[in-house]
Design a protein around this motif. Sequence first.
Motif, PDB file in Angstrom:
ATOM      1  N   LEU A   7       4.948  -2.250   5.407  1.00 43.74           N
ATOM      2  CA  LEU A   7       5.341  -3.419   4.623  1.00 43.74           C
ATOM      3  C   LEU A   7       6.557  -3.115   3.742  1.00 43.74           C
ATOM      4  O   LEU A   7       7.419  -3.985   3.538  1.00 43.74           O
ATOM      5  N   ASP A   8       6.640  -1.900   3.220  1.00 41.96           N
ATOM      6  CA  ASP A   8       7.808  -1.520   2.432  1.00 41.96           C
ATOM      7  C   ASP A   8       9.070  -1.509   3.289  1.00 41.96           C
ATOM      8  O   ASP A   8      10.145  -1.922   2.833  1.00 41.96           O
TER       9      ASP A   8
ATOM     10  N   GLU B 210       2.285 -11.583   3.511  1.00 35.04           N
ATOM     11  CA  GLU B 210       2.586 -10.152   3.452  1.00 35.04           C
ATOM     12  C   GLU B 210       2.456  -9.620   2.022  1.00 35.04           C
ATOM     13  O   GLU B 210       1.996  -8.495   1.816  1.00 35.04           O
TER      14      GLU B 210
ATOM     15  N   ARG C 151      -2.899  -2.049  -1.695  1.00 34.42           N
ATOM     16  CA  ARG C 151      -2.859  -1.215  -2.899  1.00 34.42           C
ATOM     17  C   ARG C 151      -4.241  -1.102  -3.541  1.00 34.42           C
ATOM     18  O   ARG C 151      -4.651  -0.034  -3.978  1.00 34.42           O
TER      19      ARG C 151
ATOM     20  N   GLU D 272      -1.174  -9.247   1.442  1.00 35.61           N
ATOM     21  CA  GLU D 272      -1.658  -8.075   2.177  1.00 35.61           C
ATOM     22  C   GLU D 272      -1.268  -6.784   1.459  1.00 35.61           C
ATOM     23  O   GLU D 272      -2.064  -5.844   1.368  1.00 35.61           O
ATOM     24  N   LYS D 273      -0.047  -6.742   0.914  1.00 31.86           N
ATOM     25  CA  LYS D 273       0.410  -5.554   0.199  1.00 31.86           C
ATOM     26  C   LYS D 273      -0.440  -5.318  -1.055  1.00 31.86           C
ATOM     27  O   LYS D 273      -0.829  -4.182  -1.339  1.00 31.86           O
ATOM     28  N   ASP D 274      -0.755  -6.382  -1.778  1.00 28.60           N
ATOM     29  CA  ASP D 274      -1.625  -6.254  -2.951  1.00 28.60           C
ATOM     30  C   ASP D 274      -3.006  -5.764  -2.547  1.00 28.60           C
ATOM     31  O   ASP D 274      -3.597  -4.902  -3.206  1.00 28.60           O
TER      32      ASP D 274
ATOM     33  N   LEU E 203       0.943   0.239   4.270  1.00 26.09           N
ATOM     34  CA  LEU E 203       1.731  -0.041   3.073  1.00 26.09           C
ATOM     35  C   LEU E 203       3.190   0.350   3.281  1.00 26.09           C
ATOM     36  O   LEU E 203       4.111  -0.382   2.898  1.00 26.09           O
TER      37      LEU E 203
END
Length: 157
Positions: A65-66, A78, A86, A81-83, A62
Amino acid sequence: MWLKVDGFVDKVRSWWEAYTFRGSPSFRIASKLQVLKLDLKKWNEEEFGNVESRMCKLWKDLNDLDLIADCRPLTDEEILEKDWLRTELEKVTLMEEICWRQKSKALWIREGDRNSKFFHRIANSHRRFNTINNLVVEGELTSNPSSIAACISLFYK
């Protein structure tokens, strides 16, 4: 996660019924419990894995990605993937909290007092009571940890 309970009970029942041991009833039950414990540990590792290492990996992914989002806009993949990361992080956090609640056997964990000295004392006290301090080895009572370990390891072979 909770919907797996019925399947879990069936799995435990099938394991229990598959175990066959000869001897007195108490010996058979003790032997079945020992084998069941090993099967449960193996199942837990396969089903959940190491929660702490999984959480660390999710946080790292995470964070990666940030960092990418700071440099450029994220692609649709992306963002998905981030969702997903989380959502998985919430699940793993819940699993860790449940684990701590089970270890402490204290109701006040719901208030979020996980890091208190009292909580850790309770969790560690349960671990201390799950030890074998003395054991009769070859007809003699001993408290020597190496003798106890050798006797127990012979039993599991």
